[in-house]
Design a protein around this motif. Structure first.
Motif, PDB file in Angstrom:
ATOM      1  N   UNK A   1       0.848  -1.184   0.000  1.00 51.79           N
ATOM      2  CA  UNK A   1       0.000   0.000   0.000  1.00 51.79           C
ATOM      3  C   UNK A   1       0.883   1.233   0.000  1.00 51.79           C
ATOM      4  N   UNK A   2       0.392   2.270  -0.647  1.00 51.53           N
ATOM      5  CA  UNK A   2       1.120   3.535  -0.538  1.00 51.53           C
ATOM      6  C   UNK A   2       0.832   4.101   0.846  1.00 51.53           C
ATOM      7  N   UNK A   3       1.579   5.065   1.227  1.00 49.28           N
ATOM      8  CA  UNK A   3       1.374   5.715   2.521  1.00 49.28           C
ATOM      9  C   UNK A   3      -0.053   6.263   2.605  1.00 49.28           C
ATOM     10  N   UNK A   4      -0.511   6.899   1.525  1.00 50.52           N
ATOM     11  CA  UNK A   4      -1.851   7.488   1.501  1.00 50.52           C
ATOM     12  C   UNK A   4      -2.933   6.412   1.610  1.00 50.52           C
ATOM     13  N   UNK A   5      -2.757   5.293   0.926  1.00 52.06           N
ATOM     14  CA  UNK A   5      -3.724   4.194   1.024  1.00 52.06           C
ATOM     15  C   UNK A   5      -3.779   3.642   2.446  1.00 52.06           C
ATOM     16  N   UNK A   6      -2.622   3.525   3.070  1.00 49.28           N
ATOM     17  CA  UNK A   6      -2.563   3.017   4.441  1.00 49.28           C
ATOM     18  C   UNK A   6      -3.260   3.982   5.404  1.00 49.28           C
ATOM     19  N   UNK A   7      -3.041   5.278   5.211  1.00 50.23           N
ATOM     20  CA  UNK A   7      -3.708   6.287   6.030  1.00 50.23           C
ATOM     21  C   UNK A   7      -5.219   6.180   5.849  1.00 50.23           C
ATOM     22  N   UNK A   8      -5.671   6.022   4.612  1.00 48.85           N
ATOM     23  CA  UNK A   8      -7.104   5.899   4.345  1.00 48.85           C
ATOM     24  C   UNK A   8      -7.687   4.668   5.036  1.00 48.85           C
ATOM     25  N   UNK A   9      -6.976   3.561   5.012  1.00 49.42           N
ATOM     26  CA  UNK A   9      -7.454   2.354   5.691  1.00 49.42           C
ATOM     27  C   UNK A   9      -7.531   2.564   7.202  1.00 49.42           C
ATOM     28  N   UNK A  10      -6.526   3.202   7.758  1.00 46.35           N
ATOM     29  CA  UNK A  10      -6.547   3.460   9.201  1.00 46.35           C
ATOM     30  C   UNK A  10      -7.688   4.408   9.577  1.00 46.35           C
TER      31      UNK A  10
END
Length: 62
Positions: A28-37
């Motif tokens: 995951x990109x950093x942004x995708x990971x942030x969105x999941x969190x």
């Protein structure tokens, strides 16, 4: 991992390296990971509200 990935996180939502448990690890990109969190946090908050409502109802009956 994938060269385009900025953040080495598994698609399951964590940095677990769970390739044996969930199949291939999904970067995951950093942004995708942030969105999941953020989505997970919204779910947790909704669950907390539901539990608080149920507790309030139970306390009123007693």
């Amino acid at each position: 991992m994938y060269p385009e990935a900025e953040f080495d996180a598994c698609g399951c939502g964590g940095q677990c390296g769970c390739s044996s448990e969930h199949g291939s690890m999904i970067a995951l990109t950093r942004e995708e990971y942030i969105q999941r969190l953020e989505a997970y946090l919204r779910e947790l908050r909704a669950e907390i509200e539901a539990v608080e409502r149920e507790l309030a109802e139970l306390r009123q009956v007693a």
